[in-house]
Design a protein around this motif. Sequence first.
Motif, PDB file in Angstrom:
ATOM      1  N   THR A 323       0.827  -1.217   0.000  1.00  0.00           N
ATOM      2  CA  THR A 323       0.000   0.000   0.000  1.00  0.00           C
ATOM      3  C   THR A 323       0.857   1.261   0.000  1.00  0.00           C
ATOM      4  O   THR A 323       0.362   2.345  -0.331  1.00  0.00           O
ATOM      5  N   ASN A 324       2.124   1.120   0.365  1.00  0.00           N
ATOM      6  CA  ASN A 324       3.040   2.263   0.333  1.00  0.00           C
ATOM      7  C   ASN A 324       3.896   2.281  -0.932  1.00  0.00           C
ATOM      8  O   ASN A 324       4.876   3.023  -1.010  1.00  0.00           O
ATOM      9  N   GLY A 325       3.522   1.448  -1.908  1.00  0.00           N
ATOM     10  CA  GLY A 325       4.200   1.489  -3.198  1.00  0.00           C
ATOM     11  C   GLY A 325       5.524   0.762  -3.262  1.00  0.00           C
ATOM     12  O   GLY A 325       6.347   1.043  -4.146  1.00  0.00           O
ATOM     13  N   ILE A 326       5.729  -0.192  -2.361  1.00  0.00           N
ATOM     14  CA  ILE A 326       6.975  -0.966  -2.379  1.00  0.00           C
ATOM     15  C   ILE A 326       6.851  -2.103  -3.392  1.00  0.00           C
ATOM     16  O   ILE A 326       5.831  -2.779  -3.474  1.00  0.00           O
ATOM     17  N   ARG A 327       7.905  -2.327  -4.155  1.00  0.00           N
ATOM     18  CA  ARG A 327       7.936  -3.433  -5.111  1.00  0.00           C
ATOM     19  C   ARG A 327       8.648  -4.630  -4.490  1.00  0.00           C
ATOM     20  O   ARG A 327       9.664  -4.483  -3.814  1.00  0.00           O
ATOM     21  N   PHE A 328       8.098  -5.835  -4.708  1.00  0.00           N
ATOM     22  CA  PHE A 328       8.724  -7.063  -4.240  1.00  0.00           C
ATOM     23  C   PHE A 328       9.323  -7.825  -5.423  1.00  0.00           C
ATOM     24  O   PHE A 328       8.690  -7.956  -6.473  1.00  0.00           O
TER      25      PHE A 328
END
Length: 449
Positions: A323-328
């Motif tokens: 939800t905070n725009g982090i990519r995995f």
Amino acid sequence: MSVDHDIQAARLTSQEIKNNFTDIHPPLTMKQALVASERCLFCYDAPCIQACPTQIDIPLFIKEINTNNAHGAAKEILSANILGGSCAKVCPTETLCEQACVRNSKEEAPVDIALLQRYAIDHLDTTQAYPFSREQPTGKHIAIVGAGPAGLACAHRLAQKGHKITIYEAAKKSGGLNEYGIAQYKLVNNYAQEEIDFVLKIGGIKIQYETALGTDISLASLRSTHDAVFIAIGLNTTNSLNIPGEDLKGVEDAIDYISELRQSKDMTQLPVGRRVVIIGAGMTAIDIAVQSKKLGAEEVSIVYRREQQSMGASMYEQELALTNGIRFIFNAQPYQIRGNKQGATHIQFKETTQDRSGKISTTDKIIELPCDVIFKAIGQRLNTSIFTHNADPIPEFDKRGRLKVDEQFQTSIEKVYAGGDAINGLDLVVEAVSHGNQAAAAIHQQLKD
């Protein structure tokens, strides 16, 4: 390919930073707390109690809230977990008590145990007498090494029994992980220190700061001047990647940066990369990733060498990152870091495969990411060398390189106990408190015998 090294402060305004770092879990109102407490079934032999490492009587404290006695609920919580306030905010309750809640199903959500616990602690009536008292002095003096959750919990329990406690803390402040290692948006303002002030009101506890085991004090000296020793030093050395380029500027330990962030008086002055890569998959990886975004990083990627289901971070934490725009990026193992005189500019990974037994192997496929900052969040280890700098007896260590203890939390050295992250476990604040509680009981019993 040339890439500018883009690390700078003040990516966001002070107001933007303030908005980004407000409490991630706003407290319940009284009406909300009463409604939430109504959902508890007040189970006999409640599974949520068994799932709590400190064995808080959860149905009982929720019932106290339900009868509009938040002060009584807080006393019930604190009697089991003196750091119940911070645990309500930082515990992965979604994998502990709330996961065990009988209401937790596909059809409905579990009772909001963490929010109710926080509500109770927030409404402890501080105008009333301190809820704990000291027994008559025993004349016994216990040394505790480390003023983190395990050390503080142990100290408070032993102080209640009338023992004299001296805590030897290497840092300038107490709190351990709560003060230096938890995401700022989980423990806002000065909550960790306020909680410690409450702990110390029991009396009989002295804290000696900037006093580290192995350099300023020795285990031998502590054993000779105290009736028992409890070691609660946590894990004090970050694991290494052991790949080329790890010594480049911009390659940092996540825990060190989180500590700097938590101690900062002006977060707009913290240097922040535009492109941030985090290596790891636990709670620390999520914490540093989300905070990097909240400080103004544009691209933040978490890279893990295994599959998603092997991540140490809970699903809640993973969703928080998303939800905070982090990519995995999964199935990618660090291979090498490239850069220039300014610092790291790229990190390369080798794609991995994982067999049924969990063993991973690398392939020849290379994944390359541009970056300004690389955070290592691949775990910490105990610095065992602090026990070998003098004529101390050396305690036994387990296969993970941590202090080996028996069921009474005693190490291989008589009257020397240990707990918290320094011994094998889940590395959770609430578990550290449990270790401190149990070690205190064992120490007290030994001193009585």
